[in-house]
Design a protein around this motif. Structure first.
Motif, PDB file in Angstrom:
ATOM      1  N   ILE B 411       0.825  -1.206   0.000  1.00 15.42           N
ATOM      2  CA  ILE B 411       0.000   0.000   0.000  1.00 15.42           C
ATOM      3  C   ILE B 411       0.865   1.264   0.000  1.00 15.42           C
ATOM      4  N   ARG B 412       2.121   1.133   0.405  1.00 12.54           N
ATOM      5  CA  ARG B 412       3.010   2.300   0.412  1.00 12.54           C
ATOM      6  C   ARG B 412       3.336   2.768  -1.002  1.00 12.54           C
ATOM      7  N   ASN B 413       3.062   1.910  -1.985  1.00 10.27           N
ATOM      8  CA  ASN B 413       3.244   2.325  -3.379  1.00 10.27           C
ATOM      9  C   ASN B 413       1.973   2.887  -3.993  1.00 10.27           C
ATOM     10  N   HIS B 414       0.903   3.035  -3.210  1.00  8.30           N
ATOM     11  CA  HIS B 414      -0.339   3.602  -3.758  1.00  8.30           C
ATOM     12  C   HIS B 414      -0.092   5.063  -4.146  1.00  8.30           C
ATOM     13  N   PRO B 415      -0.553   5.457  -5.334  1.00  8.10           N
ATOM     14  CA  PRO B 415      -0.316   6.848  -5.770  1.00  8.10           C
ATOM     15  C   PRO B 415      -0.912   7.894  -4.842  1.00  8.10           C
ATOM     16  N   LEU B 416      -1.796   7.480  -3.943  1.00  8.80           N
ATOM     17  CA  LEU B 416      -2.329   8.434  -2.963  1.00  8.80           C
ATOM     18  C   LEU B 416      -1.194   9.167  -2.239  1.00  8.80           C
ATOM     19  N   ALA B 417      -0.088   8.467  -1.974  1.00  8.08           N
ATOM     20  CA  ALA B 417       1.047   9.125  -1.304  1.00  8.08           C
ATOM     21  C   ALA B 417       1.499  10.337  -2.113  1.00  8.08           C
ATOM     22  N   VAL B 418       1.517  10.183  -3.437  1.00  7.46           N
ATOM     23  CA  VAL B 418       1.909  11.301  -4.305  1.00  7.46           C
ATOM     24  C   VAL B 418       0.834  12.390  -4.289  1.00  7.46           C
ATOM     25  N   PHE B 419      -0.428  11.982  -4.359  1.00  3.41           N
ATOM     26  CA  PHE B 419      -1.520  12.970  -4.345  1.00  3.41           C
ATOM     27  C   PHE B 419      -1.432  13.830  -3.079  1.00  3.41           C
ATOM     28  N   LEU B 420      -1.190  13.167  -1.946  1.00  2.00           N
ATOM     29  CA  LEU B 420      -1.118  13.907  -0.674  1.00  2.00           C
ATOM     30  C   LEU B 420       0.069  14.855  -0.682  1.00  2.00           C
ATOM     31  N   SER B 421       1.196  14.390  -1.232  1.00  2.00           N
ATOM     32  CA  SER B 421       2.407  15.215  -1.225  1.00  2.00           C
ATOM     33  C   SER B 421       2.233  16.468  -2.073  1.00  2.00           C
ATOM     34  N   LYS B 422       1.353  16.410  -3.074  1.00  2.00           N
ATOM     35  CA  LYS B 422       1.155  17.532  -3.995  1.00  2.00           C
ATOM     36  C   LYS B 422      -0.098  18.324  -3.675  1.00  2.00           C
ATOM     37  N   ASN B 423      -0.743  17.950  -2.577  1.00  2.00           N
ATOM     38  CA  ASN B 423      -1.958  18.663  -2.171  1.00  2.00           C
ATOM     39  C   ASN B 423      -3.026  18.648  -3.268  1.00  2.00           C
ATOM     40  N   LEU B 424      -3.221  17.486  -3.879  1.00  2.00           N
ATOM     41  CA  LEU B 424      -4.328  17.351  -4.820  1.00  2.00           C
ATOM     42  C   LEU B 424      -5.636  17.295  -4.021  1.00  2.00           C
ATOM     43  N   PRO B 425      -6.736  17.696  -4.671  1.00  2.00           N
ATOM     44  CA  PRO B 425      -8.018  17.660  -3.959  1.00  2.00           C
ATOM     45  C   PRO B 425      -8.517  16.219  -3.794  1.00  2.00           C
ATOM     46  N   VAL B 426      -8.102  15.597  -2.683  1.00  2.00           N
ATOM     47  CA  VAL B 426      -8.391  14.182  -2.459  1.00  2.00           C
ATOM     48  C   VAL B 426      -9.551  14.019  -1.484  1.00  2.00           C
ATOM     49  N   VAL B 427     -10.442  13.075  -1.790  1.00  2.00           N
ATOM     50  CA  VAL B 427     -11.365  12.596  -0.757  1.00  2.00           C
ATOM     51  C   VAL B 427     -11.164  11.092  -0.617  1.00  2.00           C
ATOM     52  N   ILE B 428     -11.238  10.613   0.619  1.00  2.00           N
ATOM     53  CA  ILE B 428     -11.038   9.188   0.891  1.00  2.00           C
ATOM     54  C   ILE B 428     -12.405   8.526   0.954  1.00  2.00           C
ATOM     55  N   SER B 429     -12.529   7.416   0.240  1.00  2.00           N
ATOM     56  CA  SER B 429     -13.788   6.690   0.346  1.00  2.00           C
ATOM     57  C   SER B 429     -13.540   5.181   0.376  1.00  2.00           C
ATOM     58  N   SER B 430     -14.593   4.394   0.208  1.00  2.00           N
ATOM     59  CA  SER B 430     -14.438   2.963   0.524  1.00  2.00           C
ATOM     60  C   SER B 430     -14.996   2.027  -0.543  1.00  2.00           C
ATOM     61  N   ASP B 431     -15.656   2.550  -1.566  1.00  2.00           N
ATOM     62  CA  ASP B 431     -16.065   1.754  -2.726  1.00  2.00           C
ATOM     63  C   ASP B 431     -17.090   0.673  -2.372  1.00  2.00           C
ATOM     64  N   ASP B 432     -16.607  -0.500  -1.967  1.00  2.00           N
ATOM     65  CA  ASP B 432     -17.499  -1.626  -1.649  1.00  2.00           C
ATOM     66  C   ASP B 432     -17.014  -2.334  -0.392  1.00  2.00           C
ATOM     67  N   PRO B 433     -16.983  -1.652   0.727  1.00  2.00           N
ATOM     68  CA  PRO B 433     -16.297  -2.207   1.909  1.00  2.00           C
ATOM     69  C   PRO B 433     -16.877  -3.524   2.402  1.00  2.00           C
ATOM     70  N   GLY B 434     -18.161  -3.779   2.110  1.00  2.00           N
ATOM     71  CA  GLY B 434     -18.757  -5.037   2.549  1.00  2.00           C
ATOM     72  C   GLY B 434     -18.043  -6.242   1.951  1.00  2.00           C
ATOM     73  N   LEU B 435     -17.572  -6.083   0.719  1.00  2.00           N
ATOM     74  CA  LEU B 435     -16.948  -7.222   0.040  1.00  2.00           C
ATOM     75  C   LEU B 435     -15.592  -7.580   0.614  1.00  2.00           C
ATOM     76  N   TRP B 436     -14.940  -6.628   1.290  1.00  2.00           N
ATOM     77  CA  TRP B 436     -13.670  -6.970   1.941  1.00  2.00           C
ATOM     78  C   TRP B 436     -13.778  -6.881   3.462  1.00  2.00           C
ATOM     79  N   GLU B 437     -15.049  -6.853   3.920  1.00  2.00           N
ATOM     80  CA  GLU B 437     -15.336  -6.921   5.356  1.00  2.00           C
ATOM     81  C   GLU B 437     -14.633  -5.817   6.140  1.00  2.00           C
ATOM     82  N   ALA B 438     -14.638  -4.637   5.542  1.00  2.00           N
ATOM     83  CA  ALA B 438     -14.072  -3.464   6.210  1.00  2.00           C
ATOM     84  C   ALA B 438     -15.208  -2.600   6.745  1.00  2.00           C
ATOM     85  N   ASP B 439     -14.878  -1.707   7.659  1.00  2.00           N
ATOM     86  CA  ASP B 439     -15.866  -0.738   8.113  1.00  2.00           C
ATOM     87  C   ASP B 439     -16.242   0.186   6.952  1.00  2.00           C
TER      88      ASP B 439
END
Lengths: 501, 501
Positions: B411-439
């Motif tokens: 996960i440390r290679n996820h491009p989100l790290a780059v988005f955060l470093s460049k202050n891109l307008p990011v929102v975090i979401s979860s897509d289909d969390p039920g399928l991977w049993e996440a909150d």
């Protein structure tokens, strides 16, 4: 009546407007994509007619391979572990072309990690080699008599051990395992980064007394130069810890003598192969040390510079950055010597964002490194990427190494894709190709071109990468080097066109 | 005599010079690092004294977790598959804090992929459910009589199948497997991206007749809103294909009716929980279609907009991009409708650089998408990243989804790290969390904060991500939303400080 006339007109106006929006969008779409293509590494290269023809051939091969992978991801090799597809690569026609391609220079490689495990195995057939097999480790020593060095079991002549084993083939196969990281089920064997680094470093420990036998040392370097030349590389800058060498007469040879050995071998090689353009040395001792030791390193570097001004390219520190001492600990000492040496620091060979190993990149930059080794993590540092570009500090990228040493799995996620898209000063190199049984440079070029770069990246990228490796070298007469490269390149292009058209 | 005086002076001058270089380098080092920190997403947030105290607590927890992983990479979970560590996360004290944290809105989630397999299993206990077990697949149907739909074996009442199985526990465990992607040895089960996508899409096919039973449809949505509220989410924008619903009386309900169901459930929910701020709908039908069908989609969208102007947020197309039709095929139709709808296109959920799925991002941009779903590949498009930032188009990032659906391993290679470093307008979401049993949202926040972001990223990032999810929503009265968020945030901060100081 009025509405009867106006309504159709309004509808027409709306349709015209909608069509305008579409045309505007198509235009903007093409503009943005084209502008991005123009930003990519290599897009300043202007192709001749022949290059254009060769490009068509190369792109047809590349697109066929990509289409096949896109439609059958189960067969798309580059998303898997390198060990699972390295032998398949050899079957690719595009790979064969890339092997033939003049690739300029190797600028990031470690001197005792370049040749194959079969080659290293062949060295164990030399006379006067003793061996000590311990439970996990093997020790080697060339000697005229039984070595007195510690051994948990017993020293014996290698020849004796091999032929008394009863099964030489099996004996050699077991022995060979110590000279390679390649294994079946790599993801199960190398469960985390420290496991693979531990095996990686063990190779260098195991082979140290084998390679530091002076006649072998010189033979290994000669054969390295030959292997590079065979892989269509014309120049080398090689990192070395410059270990103490020994011979059968009990003589010891210090770092300066070791460098002298390199000089001697190089001169001989250049006499035999005057079409090779030479090699320089980056003195790169281990980073797991204190400031006092770094000062001693720099003293040695200074002596090297005085004695071999044409051989020494500069200075670096090596070893797993996450476990080593961060560069900032040495910042004072290295700053003080910065007007004396060119620096080529390893930095950011990590995916621990925001840690001291990640921030080694900033130290490399402020220390005015001429090139940075790996800089894998620089992708998370937008400002440092800009600085590297502005200051024209090259990034030495080793894609295969980074995947074998577990920084990235699917090669398409390698930050090199970003570097290429932003036209950062990239050179492609191979680090320690012998340990993963890759060619000295061709595998790294091939995977960069097919696995990492954009589908649109073409022969311009390949040419630019080769040119970059010459441009960012410390070779003193680059005009000659590039002139010669152009001659070889033209020949390469003509051959492709003749063979494939 | 002269040299006796001058030499020491020269040496002194040289030492002073060297010291100056060091000071300059240290200054430059700190300047570059600080400037980069200031560029990161969230660094415009100014912390109150209480927030500062809470930050110390949070950073101590975060750094402890990171130190442990740095020193023992074999235990650093986030480099492994999510399924291997998802249960461990629940033990983390930091995760508990992140669960309690007000997280703003969920802006990228698919309506039938949010709740857990246990929840879906519980729905199979409802009356009047028939089931048909085929070799690989299961079909469901609520009915008062034996269904006449095709079944390769035989339809039977679920109740009957379950209790005649002889072992209800085992029966349910087997059934549950159809409602989750979670498995042991995920890397061996999901060998390539198409394998995992095939299982992923099979879930939606299998559950479609279960969920599209109108009473269940409404119950599932009610319980989704409840689950989000329990996870400290205050607002939702949900994507739906708006399937045809049915009931026991043989009635069929089209997309407009399905949206009406959502409206009705939402109104009821808001009456019971007036502290929840509502939900909007992104109509997002499948992309494996032709232009004629897209036109029909847009007609439905128009009707939705007319009938439920407050409910409809906009339009999107869904399905595996690599296998679907690229957005550019629909560019004319979508351009023509672009002044009528807000667009929220999925784009660049791929690592095939330079392909049509990769270039869906440029279509999303020229079509003036308000937000882009995933945009995983935008990291390889420096110009498109700039455009997204300049045009203030938010990127909806779903880290857990991207790793489960095999775009990235560590996960440390996820491009989100780059988005955060460049202050891109990011929102975090979860897509289909039920399928991977996440909150519903907490796992994605936690992994972003600990696994992806810089070690230096602190509570400012967490707050900014939550604020972004409100800011980039289509909620009509954002001032109220953000005011309420600030109240909850202050309460959250005070509780941390009270509990931990």
């Amino acid at each position: 009546m009025w509405t009867v006339i106006v309504w159709p007109l309004l509808c027409l106006a709306s349709a015209v407007f909608a069509d305008d929006v579409f045309k505007k969008n198509i235009k903007e779409r093409n503009y943005l994509l084209q502008k991005e293509l123009n930003m990519m590494l290599g897009n300043d290269i202007v192709l001749s007619d022949s290059e254009d023809q060769a490009n068509k051939i190369i792109m047809k091969l590349k697109n066929n391979e990509l289409d096949y992978g896109f439609n059958n991801p189960q067969y798309f090799n580059y998303s898997k572990h390198f060990f699972e597809y390295k032998d398949d690569i050899k079957k690719s026609e595009l790979f064969k072309l890339i092997k033939d391609m003049p690739k300029g220079a190797v600028l990031h490689a470690h001197d005792t990690g370049i040749l194959s495990p079969d080659y290293v195995l062949s060295l164990t057939y030399w006379d006067d080699l003793f061996v000590c097999f311990e439970e996990e480790n093997i020790h080697f020593l060339f000697s005229l008599e039984l070595p007195k060095l510690p051994c948990k079991t017993a020293w014996q002549l290698m020849k004796h051990a091999r032929y008394s084993s009863g099964n030489v083939k099996k004996f050699d196969a077991e022995l060979r395992k110590h000279f390679t990281l390649v294994t079946k089920d790599p993801n199960q064997v190398y469960t985390d980064i420290n496991v693979v680094w531990s095996k990686f470093q063990q190779y260098f420990i195991t082979t140290s007394s084998l390679f530091s036998y002076k006649p072998i040392w010189e033979k290994y370097f000669y054969d390295t130069l030959k292997a590079l030349r065979d892989d269509n590389v014309m120049y080398l800058e090689i990192r070395s810890v410059l270990p103490t060498l020994y011979d059968l007469d009990g003589n010891k040879y210090d770092a300066i003598d070791t460098a002298a050995s390199y000089k001697k071998v190089l001169d001989t090689f250049l006499e035999v192969y005057p079409d090779f353009y030479g090699a320089k040395l980056i003195y790169a001792p281990l980073r797991f040390v204190d400031n006092k030791t770094v000062k001693e390193y720099l003293k040695i570097a200074k002596e090297l510079k005085n004695k071999f001004p044409d051989l020494l390219a500069g200075f670096d520190l090596v070893g797993q950055e996450d476990l080593g001492v961060p560069t900032k600990e040495f910042l004072q000492v290295l700053s003080e010597a910065s007007d004396e040496f060119e620096y080529f620091f390893h930095a950011g060979e990590t995916n621990w964002y925001g840690t001291s190993s990640d921030e080694n990149i900033v130290d490399a930059i402020v220390l005015k490194a001429r090139r940075i080794g790996h800089a894998f993590a620089i992708v998370k540092h937008p400002l440092l990427m800009e600085e590297a570009k502005e200051r024209d500090i090259a990034i030495e990228v080793n894609v295969v190494s980074n995947t074998v040493l577990k920084l990235v799995e699917d090669i398409r996620n390698h930050p090199l894709a970003v570097f290429l898209s932003k036209n950062l000063p990239v050179v492609i190199s191979s680090d320690d190709p012998g340990l993963w049984e890759a060619d000295p440079l061709s595998h790294d070029y091939y995977i960069t071109f097919v696995g990492v770069a954009s589908r649109h990246a073409d022969i311009k990228l390949l040419k630019k990468l080769a040119l970059n490796s010459l441009y960012y070298s410390t070779f003193p007469h680059k005009d000659k080097l590039i002139h010669e490269f152009e001659i070889r390149w033209t020949k390469f292009i003509d051959t492709i066109v003749q063979d494939h058209w």
